[in-house]
Write a protein that holds these residues in place. Structure first.
Motif, PDB file in Angstrom:
ATOM      1  N   PHE A 278       0.856  -1.193   0.000  1.00 56.86           N
ATOM      2  CA  PHE A 278       0.000   0.000   0.000  1.00 56.86           C
ATOM      3  C   PHE A 278       0.893   1.245   0.000  1.00 56.86           C
ATOM      4  O   PHE A 278       1.296   1.724   1.055  1.00 56.86           O
ATOM      5  CB  PHE A 278      -0.945  -0.043   1.198  1.00 56.86           C
ATOM      6  N   ALA A 279       1.214   1.694  -1.204  1.00 60.41           N
ATOM      7  CA  ALA A 279       2.119   2.843  -1.319  1.00 60.41           C
ATOM      8  C   ALA A 279       1.362   4.135  -1.622  1.00 60.41           C
ATOM      9  O   ALA A 279       1.962   5.192  -1.726  1.00 60.41           O
ATOM     10  CB  ALA A 279       3.145   2.571  -2.428  1.00 60.41           C
ATOM     11  N   ASP A 284      -7.022  11.128   3.962  1.00 53.06           N
ATOM     12  CA  ASP A 284      -7.660  10.601   5.173  1.00 53.06           C
ATOM     13  C   ASP A 284      -9.113  11.063   5.276  1.00 53.06           C
ATOM     14  O   ASP A 284      -9.932  10.397   5.892  1.00 53.06           O
ATOM     15  CB  ASP A 284      -6.884  11.078   6.407  1.00 53.06           C
ATOM     16  N   PRO A 311     -12.361   5.497   4.382  1.00 48.60           N
ATOM     17  CA  PRO A 311     -11.962   4.175   4.884  1.00 48.60           C
ATOM     18  C   PRO A 311     -10.446   4.056   4.864  1.00 48.60           C
ATOM     19  O   PRO A 311      -9.782   4.622   3.989  1.00 48.60           O
ATOM     20  CB  PRO A 311     -12.592   3.209   3.867  1.00 48.60           C
ATOM     21  N   ASP A 312      -9.893   3.345   5.838  1.00 48.02           N
ATOM     22  CA  ASP A 312      -8.456   3.065   5.832  1.00 48.02           C
ATOM     23  C   ASP A 312      -8.259   1.758   5.044  1.00 48.02           C
ATOM     24  O   ASP A 312      -8.590   0.678   5.536  1.00 48.02           O
ATOM     25  CB  ASP A 312      -7.925   2.937   7.263  1.00 48.02           C
ATOM     26  N   LEU A 314      -5.526   0.152   3.884  1.00 50.29           N
ATOM     27  CA  LEU A 314      -4.509  -0.776   4.416  1.00 50.29           C
ATOM     28  C   LEU A 314      -5.061  -1.545   5.620  1.00 50.29           C
ATOM     29  O   LEU A 314      -5.001  -2.780   5.672  1.00 50.29           O
ATOM     30  CB  LEU A 314      -3.253   0.018   4.802  1.00 50.29           C
ATOM     31  N   GLY A 330       2.742  -1.806   4.413  1.00 44.90           N
ATOM     32  CA  GLY A 330       2.251  -0.430   4.396  1.00 44.90           C
ATOM     33  C   GLY A 330       3.401   0.539   4.227  1.00 44.90           C
ATOM     34  O   GLY A 330       4.574   0.178   4.376  1.00 44.90           O
ATOM     35  N   ALA A 332       4.655   4.497   5.552  1.00 44.72           N
ATOM     36  CA  ALA A 332       4.345   5.517   6.541  1.00 44.72           C
ATOM     37  C   ALA A 332       5.003   6.809   6.067  1.00 44.72           C
ATOM     38  O   ALA A 332       6.226   6.876   5.953  1.00 44.72           O
ATOM     39  CB  ALA A 332       4.873   5.120   7.906  1.00 44.72           C
ATOM     40  N   ALA A 333       4.169   7.775   5.761  1.00 46.40           N
ATOM     41  CA  ALA A 333       4.684   9.075   5.342  1.00 46.40           C
ATOM     42  C   ALA A 333       4.661   9.966   6.563  1.00 46.40           C
ATOM     43  O   ALA A 333       3.595  10.243   7.116  1.00 46.40           O
ATOM     44  CB  ALA A 333       3.780   9.638   4.243  1.00 46.40           C
ATOM     45  N   GLU A 334       5.833  10.363   7.024  1.00 49.23           N
ATOM     46  CA  GLU A 334       5.897  11.144   8.265  1.00 49.23           C
ATOM     47  C   GLU A 334       6.710  12.422   8.047  1.00 49.23           C
ATOM     48  O   GLU A 334       7.591  12.456   7.175  1.00 49.23           O
ATOM     49  CB  GLU A 334       6.574  10.324   9.383  1.00 49.23           C
ATOM     50  N   LYS A 345       2.282   2.848  13.780  1.00 44.09           N
ATOM     51  CA  LYS A 345       1.377   2.607  12.642  1.00 44.09           C
ATOM     52  C   LYS A 345       1.282   1.125  12.317  1.00 44.09           C
ATOM     53  O   LYS A 345       0.211   0.623  12.003  1.00 44.09           O
ATOM     54  CB  LYS A 345       1.912   3.376  11.425  1.00 44.09           C
TER      55      LYS A 345
END
Ligand code: CTP
Length: 408
Positions: A278-279, A284, A311-312, A314, A330, A332-334, A345
């Motif tokens: 899931f890229a 959100d 909906p999430d 992932l 998954g 994670a963009a932080e 996450k």
């Protein structure tokens, strides 16, 4: 001391434009201490001459099966024996087909059929030829026979097409020769043949009204590169993509969507999958419905923009009780505390692996060509990769997925 000191390499040069790189390969192998003897196919001689190969190798190059001088001197059976490894570079689609089928109409194919030495092939061909089921079938047969494979790489090709099919670089091939001689069966990235990989990529667009939407800066470059690398590794790939300006990766089934809810529906329709990555940078939130018509300016000032949660995707897939892909990855963009947030996450979403990246503006990751990622496992294990191109991140990740994912 070179790493290949005293080793004898029989280099079979096939007929493709990449043959010019094989001349450089001769030098690289010799720099590492190996002696190199060359066999050129008829096709190879359209691109490079036996004289050039012989000059670089420091010994004569062989071309003909029924060459009287050759047969008196060394003979094709001896050629097939008097070495420590055989390297085929470039390995064309035709050479792969001959090898897989056991055909031996010329010197190169006869040597390949007669040898019991370890064989390493460096495929190079047009993207479509590489992705053709016949080529992939031949490759699977050869891997099954214990042939090691290096490359092909993804990139621009002679015909101005982009995709998997470019021969590995001479140094990569020389590294693979070392690996083969060190006893490693698999010199190239492990294969994903026979597996279905599902990838999400790009942003989502969430409509405010028929002409306006909420979006983010994702370009889809990383997700698309993963889909391309997985296809190059032999997987059947479904790419669910938000609106991007990138071309479809070759050999990949692309499902185009706009919103998060459409992305979820497309992902669910594409299951079952062996591995899901899931890229996508999924929005959100989406605006609550403001009607079907364009919102007009009016005396009441700007319209209230109320958001509701998407909906999430992932988490929905990772938490499925039936039909969950065995390996769920998954991203994670932080922008702060990258590793701590990514660790939280992985638990929250229920995935097996998280690829965490710092997307704060100064890194230029969003929309850029390079990425700095950390790989975090469910048990909290952490791997930090050096900054590299998104294509390279994709290749390395795909190699890891092939190791970690379910067997076909
Ligand atoms: N993701 C998803 N669906 C969503 C939101 C995120 O599938 N609605 C996936 C992304 O594709 C990514 C992972 O979840 O693989 C994390 O996305 P990210 O934007 O970093 O996290 P968020 O869920 O948005 O969490 P936060 O707002 O706390 O950063």
């Amino acid at each position: 001391m070179g790493a290949l000191d005293g080793k004898r390499v029989l280099l079979v040069i096939g007929g493709g434009i990449a043959a010019y790189k094989s001349l450089d390969l001769i030098r690289r192998l010799r720099e590492r201490g190996a002696s190199v003897r060359c066999v050129l196919t008829k096709g190879a001689q359209e691109f490079v001459t036996p004289l050039a190969a012989a000059a670089l190798a420091g010994q004569r190059a062989h071309t003909d099966l029924f060459d009287r001088a050759d047969e008196a001197d060394i003979g094709h059976i001896k050629l097939a024996r008097d070495a420590d490894a055989v390297v085929v570079a470039p390995a064309t689609a035709n050479t792969l087909a001959r090898m897989a089928g056991g055909h031996a109409p010329d010197l190169a194919s006869t040597v390949l059929l007669a040898t019991t030495l370890p064989i390493l092939i460096a495929p190079a061909m047009n993207v479509r030829m590489w992705l053709h089921p016949a080529t992939q079938r031949n490759l699977a047969l050869l891997r099954g026979d214990g042939v090691a494979v290096v490359g092909p790489n993804v990139g621009r090709m002679a015909e101005a097409e982009t995709g998997p099919g470019r021969m590995a670089e001479p140094d990569e091939i020389a590294d693979a020769v070392e690996a083969v001689l060190a006893g490693s069966q698999e010199a190239g990235p492990p294969s994903l043949a026979g597996r279905h990989l599902l990838v999400t990529s790009g942003p989502t667009h969430e409509p405010i009204d028929p002409v306006r939407y909420l979006a983010n800066r994702s370009s889809g470059k990383q997700g698309h590169a993963i889909a391309a690398a997985a296809a190059a590794a032999g997987a059947r790939v479904t790419l669910v993509s938000g609106p991007v300006t990138l071309p479809d990766p070759p050999g990949v089934t692309v499902l185009r969507i706009e919103t998060a809810r459409e992305m979820l529906a497309a992902v669910e329709a594409a299951l079952p999958a062996d591995i899901a990555v899931f890229a996508a940078a999924v929005a959100d939130w989406r605006p609550e419905s403001l009607g079907d018509q364009k919102i007009k300016k009016g005396p009441d000032g700007p319209p209230p923009l109320r958001l509701t949660e998407n909906p999430d995707i992932l988490a929905t897939i990772a938490r499925r009780s039936d039909g969950r892909p065995p390996l769920v990855v998954g991203f994670a963009a932080e922008t702060t505390d990258v590793i701590a947030h990514a660790r939280a996450k992985i638990a929250r979403k229920g995935c097996d692996l998280i690829v965490a990246n710092d997307v704060s503006a100064e890194t230029g990751v969003m929309g850029g060509d390079r990425n700095s990622v950390h790989l975090i496992g469910r048990d909290g294990t952490l791997e930090t990769w050096p900054t590299m191109g998104k294509d390279e991140v994709a290749r390395r990740l795909v190699a890891r997925l092939a190791e970690l994912g379910p067997s076909p």
